[in-house]
Write an enzyme that holds these catalytic residues in place. Sequence first.
Site, PDB file in Angstrom:
ATOM      1  N   ASN A 195     -23.549  -6.879  -5.973  1.00  0.00           N
ATOM      2  CA  ASN A 195     -23.206  -6.217  -7.225  1.00  0.00           C
ATOM      3  C   ASN A 195     -22.768  -7.283  -8.224  1.00  0.00           C
ATOM      4  OD1 ASN A 195     -20.391  -6.769  -6.826  1.00  0.00           O
ATOM      5  ND2 ASN A 195     -20.217  -4.930  -5.562  1.00  0.00           N
ATOM      6  N   ASP A 264     -24.926   1.023  -0.040  1.00  0.00           N
ATOM      7  CA  ASP A 264     -25.657   1.384   1.175  1.00  0.00           C
ATOM      8  C   ASP A 264     -26.925   2.157   0.830  1.00  0.00           C
ATOM      9  OD1 ASP A 264     -23.525   0.275   2.559  1.00  0.00           O
ATOM     10  OD2 ASP A 264     -22.552   2.205   2.920  1.00  0.00           O
TER      11      ASP A 264
END
EC number: 2.7.1.167
Length: 477
Positions: A195, A264
């Site tokens: 991220n 995920d």
Amino acid sequence: MKVTLPDFRRAQVLVVGDVMLDRYWYGPTSRISPEAPVPVVKVETIEERPGGAANVAMNIASLGASARLVGLTGVDDAARALSTRLDEVHVECDFVAIPAQPTITKLRVLSRNQQLIRLDFEEGFGGVDPGPILARIRQALPQVGAVILSDYAKGALASVQAMICLARDAGVPVLIDPKGTDFERYRGATLLTPNLSEFEAVVGRCHSEQEIVDRGLALMERFDLTALLVTRSEQGMTLLQRGIAPLHMPTQAQEVYDVTGAGDTVIGMLAASIAAGASLDEACFLANAAAGVVVGKLGTSTVSPIELENAIRGRADTGFGVMTQEELKTAVLQARQRGEKVVMTNGVFDILHAGHVSYLANARRLGDRLIVAVNSDASTSRLKGPERPVNPLVQRMLVLAALEAVDWVIPFEEDTPQRIIAEILPDLLVKGGDYKPEEIAGGKEVIAAGGEVRVLNFEDGCSTSNIINIIRQGQND
């Protein structure tokens, strides 16, 4: 970008990483404890969900793909609960049990959809012999189309370089959700998915998209990465590949309730799409759409093919087409408020032919809106045999949704649609063939609610089985 869903049934993915059990305690809060200035939660609901690498595997399985999960657990109730939940969704668990260590468990206490506290039960798996995990990877590699290494820095990926080398030597793409700032550990990976905060912790603060691109390309060169996907929350995603122009994708999230497990979902969708034959660009587009869906849910969640199809086609916004059960209930309620008569039918609709089209058109003429409930792939196989369906569920639903006569399409997993018919309770239930009204699944419930049940004739000479036999005869000639 115009993207169609791949046939996820073709995809086989190996997930290796830190598995954990997520526990959720829900209840109202109406007072402050007299013992300390903290809220008192009256626990009314308890849920257990697979987390970490296990949630990645859940996301893959929810698409209809095959997921094999390798990780470390203890020998305890949490490990048994984790295996049970994963077995329910057909994830193949290949855990290495460490008796001296507890299974990693995270307990969250929530009230009014707000998380009040999280309690972690873990000691990590540092110093565990990597041999059993590496052996499981070697065994699985010939059968899979992609490998995910899901790193939560709990010890399962202590020998991550050896894992990357095994996958590369086997020619299998290896995708990694990284943890920490030591990206040297991930040298040689096919795709890294940090991220923005993880990315900037390694390359420094970026003040523009061009800086993200420049520093990302330098990072790829430094660590011999084939591609890099930077997930950027409300700013979407940026995909970098060698020798190819950067691809920026804006977020598709409409509302954000909880980002738990969004990473995920992204990496699970990427791997399943690639294993099913999608390009990396297409896989990233689908992952971006899936992330937009999952952040609108509370807690670690998965995305179904129907939700994904709605996201990339915008059908949920139009109020028609392929729908979830909750969306359909809302649409039916609104239709009734407009005074419209709702008709419902069901079937496999594997190879759509003229008889199907005629039957559905006749059913639609009996009311104002037509719902078609469709047997899932597993349900179809149980009813029609292991060689059916010919077309996967998502494709069958898309074809039906494109028909002028059909307003809403919804799947069901059971052998009969009785449960879903009882939930929707149409004004008119229609079935084709030589049934008696009282023999039709869901008919009793519809009649008891004041509705009607009717039987329509099929068009003579039209049969999916006949079409399949003709095709087979042609292949043998």
